[in-house]
Design a protein around this motif. Structure first.
Motif, PDB file in Angstrom:
ATOM      1  N   LEU A  84       0.829  -1.196   0.000  1.00  0.00           N
ATOM      2  CA  LEU A  84       0.000   0.000   0.000  1.00  0.00           C
ATOM      3  C   LEU A  84       0.872   1.259   0.000  1.00  0.00           C
ATOM      4  CD1 LEU A  84      -2.967   0.989   0.187  1.00  0.00           C
ATOM      5  CD2 LEU A  84      -2.658   1.057   2.658  1.00  0.00           C
ATOM      6  N   GLU A  85       1.921   1.279   0.816  1.00  0.00           N
ATOM      7  CA  GLU A  85       2.825   2.424   0.859  1.00  0.00           C
ATOM      8  C   GLU A  85       3.527   2.624  -0.482  1.00  0.00           C
ATOM      9  OE1 GLU A  85       5.639   2.151   4.040  1.00  0.00           O
ATOM     10  OE2 GLU A  85       4.092   2.064   5.587  1.00  0.00           O
ATOM     11  N   ASN A  86       3.985   1.532  -1.096  1.00  0.00           N
ATOM     12  CA  ASN A  86       4.666   1.640  -2.393  1.00  0.00           C
ATOM     13  C   ASN A  86       3.733   2.187  -3.464  1.00  0.00           C
ATOM     14  OD1 ASN A  86       7.183   0.776  -1.578  1.00  0.00           O
ATOM     15  ND2 ASN A  86       6.803  -1.367  -2.090  1.00  0.00           N
ATOM     16  N   ASP A  87       2.492   1.701  -3.478  1.00  0.00           N
ATOM     17  CA  ASP A  87       1.521   2.191  -4.461  1.00  0.00           C
ATOM     18  C   ASP A  87       1.244   3.676  -4.248  1.00  0.00           C
ATOM     19  OD1 ASP A  87       1.401  -0.332  -5.532  1.00  0.00           O
ATOM     20  OD2 ASP A  87      -0.501  -0.874  -4.545  1.00  0.00           O
ATOM     21  N   PHE A  88       1.077   4.074  -3.009  1.00  0.00           N
ATOM     22  CA  PHE A  88       0.812   5.481  -2.707  1.00  0.00           C
ATOM     23  C   PHE A  88       1.985   6.356  -3.147  1.00  0.00           C
ATOM     24  CE2 PHE A  88       1.435   9.083   0.173  1.00  0.00           C
ATOM     25  CZ  PHE A  88       0.262   9.782  -0.054  1.00  0.00           C
ATOM     26  N   LEU A  89       3.198   5.953  -2.799  1.00  0.00           N
ATOM     27  CA  LEU A  89       4.368   6.752  -3.161  1.00  0.00           C
ATOM     28  C   LEU A  89       4.582   6.796  -4.678  1.00  0.00           C
ATOM     29  CD1 LEU A  89       6.862   5.713  -0.352  1.00  0.00           C
ATOM     30  CD2 LEU A  89       5.736   7.916  -0.636  1.00  0.00           C
ATOM     31  N   GLU A  90       4.316   5.700  -5.350  1.00  0.00           N
ATOM     32  CA  GLU A  90       4.452   5.678  -6.806  1.00  0.00           C
ATOM     33  C   GLU A  90       3.472   6.662  -7.446  1.00  0.00           C
ATOM     34  OE1 GLU A  90       4.343   2.540 -10.559  1.00  0.00           O
ATOM     35  OE2 GLU A  90       3.745   1.881  -8.556  1.00  0.00           O
ATOM     36  N   GLY A  91       2.238   6.670  -6.964  1.00  0.00           N
ATOM     37  CA  GLY A  91       1.239   7.609  -7.491  1.00  0.00           C
ATOM     38  C   GLY A  91       1.614   9.049  -7.220  1.00  0.00           C
ATOM     39  N   ALA A  92       2.102   9.326  -6.003  1.00  0.00           N
ATOM     40  CA  ALA A  92       2.467  10.687  -5.643  1.00  0.00           C
ATOM     41  C   ALA A  92       3.658  11.173  -6.461  1.00  0.00           C
ATOM     42  CB  ALA A  92       2.788  10.764  -4.152  1.00  0.00           C
ATOM     43  N   LEU A  93       4.627  10.324  -6.671  1.00  0.00           N
ATOM     44  CA  LEU A  93       5.807  10.717  -7.451  1.00  0.00           C
ATOM     45  C   LEU A  93       5.467  10.878  -8.927  1.00  0.00           C
ATOM     46  CD1 LEU A  93       8.585   8.511  -5.805  1.00  0.00           C
ATOM     47  CD2 LEU A  93       8.313  10.986  -5.627  1.00  0.00           C
ATOM     48  N   THR A  94       4.556  10.065  -9.431  1.00  0.00           N
ATOM     49  CA  THR A  94       4.142  10.187 -10.830  1.00  0.00           C
ATOM     50  C   THR A  94       3.406  11.505 -11.049  1.00  0.00           C
ATOM     51  OG1 THR A  94       3.946   7.792 -10.988  1.00  0.00           O
ATOM     52  CG2 THR A  94       2.872   9.068 -12.701  1.00  0.00           C
ATOM     53  N   LYS A  95       2.516  11.870 -10.117  1.00  0.00           N
ATOM     54  CA  LYS A  95       1.784  13.135 -10.218  1.00  0.00           C
ATOM     55  C   LYS A  95       2.729  14.324 -10.132  1.00  0.00           C
ATOM     56  CE  LYS A  95      -2.681  11.654  -8.458  1.00  0.00           C
ATOM     57  NZ  LYS A  95      -3.631  11.751  -7.342  1.00  0.00           N
ATOM     58  N   ALA A  96       3.787  14.194  -9.331  1.00  0.00           N
ATOM     59  CA  ALA A  96       4.733  15.303  -9.171  1.00  0.00           C
ATOM     60  C   ALA A  96       5.708  15.364 -10.343  1.00  0.00           C
ATOM     61  CB  ALA A  96       5.504  15.138  -7.870  1.00  0.00           C
ATOM     62  N   GLY A  97       5.673  14.391 -11.221  1.00  0.00           N
ATOM     63  CA  GLY A  97       6.557  14.378 -12.381  1.00  0.00           C
ATOM     64  C   GLY A  97       7.965  13.900 -12.064  1.00  0.00           C
ATOM     65  N   LEU A  98       8.155  13.301 -10.913  1.00  0.00           N
ATOM     66  CA  LEU A  98       9.490  12.816 -10.529  1.00  0.00           C
ATOM     67  C   LEU A  98       9.707  11.362 -10.911  1.00  0.00           C
ATOM     68  CD1 LEU A  98       9.680  14.455  -6.991  1.00  0.00           C
ATOM     69  CD2 LEU A  98      10.784  15.245  -9.085  1.00  0.00           C
ATOM     70  N   LEU A  99       8.660  10.682 -11.358  1.00  0.00           N
ATOM     71  CA  LEU A  99       8.755   9.288 -11.721  1.00  0.00           C
ATOM     72  C   LEU A  99       8.103   9.099 -13.076  1.00  0.00           C
ATOM     73  CD1 LEU A  99       9.604   6.454 -10.595  1.00  0.00           C
ATOM     74  CD2 LEU A  99       7.262   6.204  -9.855  1.00  0.00           C
ATOM     75  N   SER A 100       8.819   8.495 -13.999  1.00  0.00           N
ATOM     76  CA  SER A 100       8.239   8.294 -15.334  1.00  0.00           C
ATOM     77  C   SER A 100       7.190   7.189 -15.277  1.00  0.00           C
ATOM     78  CB  SER A 100       9.330   7.944 -16.345  1.00  0.00           C
ATOM     79  OG  SER A 100       9.871   6.676 -16.049  1.00  0.00           O
ATOM     80  N   ALA A 101       6.195   7.273 -16.133  1.00  0.00           N
ATOM     81  CA  ALA A 101       5.119   6.296 -16.146  1.00  0.00           C
ATOM     82  C   ALA A 101       5.571   4.968 -16.740  1.00  0.00           C
ATOM     83  CB  ALA A 101       3.931   6.845 -16.918  1.00  0.00           C
ATOM     84  N   LYS A 102       6.643   4.948 -17.539  1.00  0.00           N
ATOM     85  CA  LYS A 102       7.103   3.731 -18.205  1.00  0.00           C
ATOM     86  C   LYS A 102       7.691   2.724 -17.222  1.00  0.00           C
ATOM     87  CE  LYS A 102       8.078   5.459 -22.790  1.00  0.00           C
ATOM     88  NZ  LYS A 102       9.081   5.610 -23.821  1.00  0.00           N
ATOM     89  N   ARG A 103       8.625   3.133 -16.439  1.00  0.00           N
ATOM     90  CA  ARG A 103       9.360   2.297 -15.485  1.00  0.00           C
ATOM     91  C   ARG A 103       9.765   1.042 -16.100  1.00  0.00           C
ATOM     92  NH1 ARG A 103       8.752   1.991  -9.205  1.00  0.00           N
ATOM     93  NH2 ARG A 103       7.953  -0.009  -9.685  1.00  0.00           N
TER      94      ARG A 103
END
Length: 103
Positions: A84-103
Motif C-alpha cells: 500500500l505504501e509503495n503504491d501510494f508513493l508511486e502515485g504521488a511521485l508520478t503526479k509530481a513528475g518525478l517518476l516516469s510512467a514507463k518504469r
C-alpha cells in the motif's frame, strides 16, 4: 619470565583436549604439557563439554538450533502495508513528475 601472546584455539582443538581430559587416563599436568595449554583452561573446557553434552542427546538433536515460530498472519499484514505504501508513493511521485510512467 616473558608473557606469551594470547592464542585463539579452534573449537576442534578444544574438543580434542576436553575429550582427553574426560577420558581420565592422564593427569591434568600431563595433558597441559602435551597440548601446551594451562591446566585451568583444560578444566574449563572439560566443564563446558560436560555441560553441553546433554544438548546432544536432548530434544532437537545435536547442532539443530530451535527456530522461532513464524507468525504468517503478521507477515502477510506487513506485506500488505508495504505494498500500500509503495503504491501510494508511486502515485504521488508520478503526479509530481518525478517518476516516469514507463518504469
Amino acid at each position: 619470565m616473558s608473557r606469551r601472546a594470547r592464542r585463539n584455539h579452534t573449537p576442534a582443538f578444544k574438543a580434542k583436549v576436553a575429550l582427553a581430559a574426560v577420558k581420565g587416563d592422564r593427569t591434568l599436568a600431563q595433558l597441559a604439557e602435551q597440548f601446551d595449554v594451562h591446566p585451568n583452561q583444560i578444566t574449563s573446557w572439560k566443564a563446558q563439554l560436560e555441560g553441553g553434552a546433554t544438548g546432544v542427546f536432548g530434544p532437537g538433536g545435536g547442532n539443530a538450533t530451535a527456530l522461532p515460530a513464524i507468525d504468517v498472519k503478521s507477515l502477510h499484514a506487513k506485506i500488505g502495508e508495504l505494498t500500500l505504501e509503495n503504491d501510494f508513493l508511486e502515485g504521488a511521485l508520478t503526479k509530481a513528475g518525478l517518476l516516469s510512467a514507463k518504469r
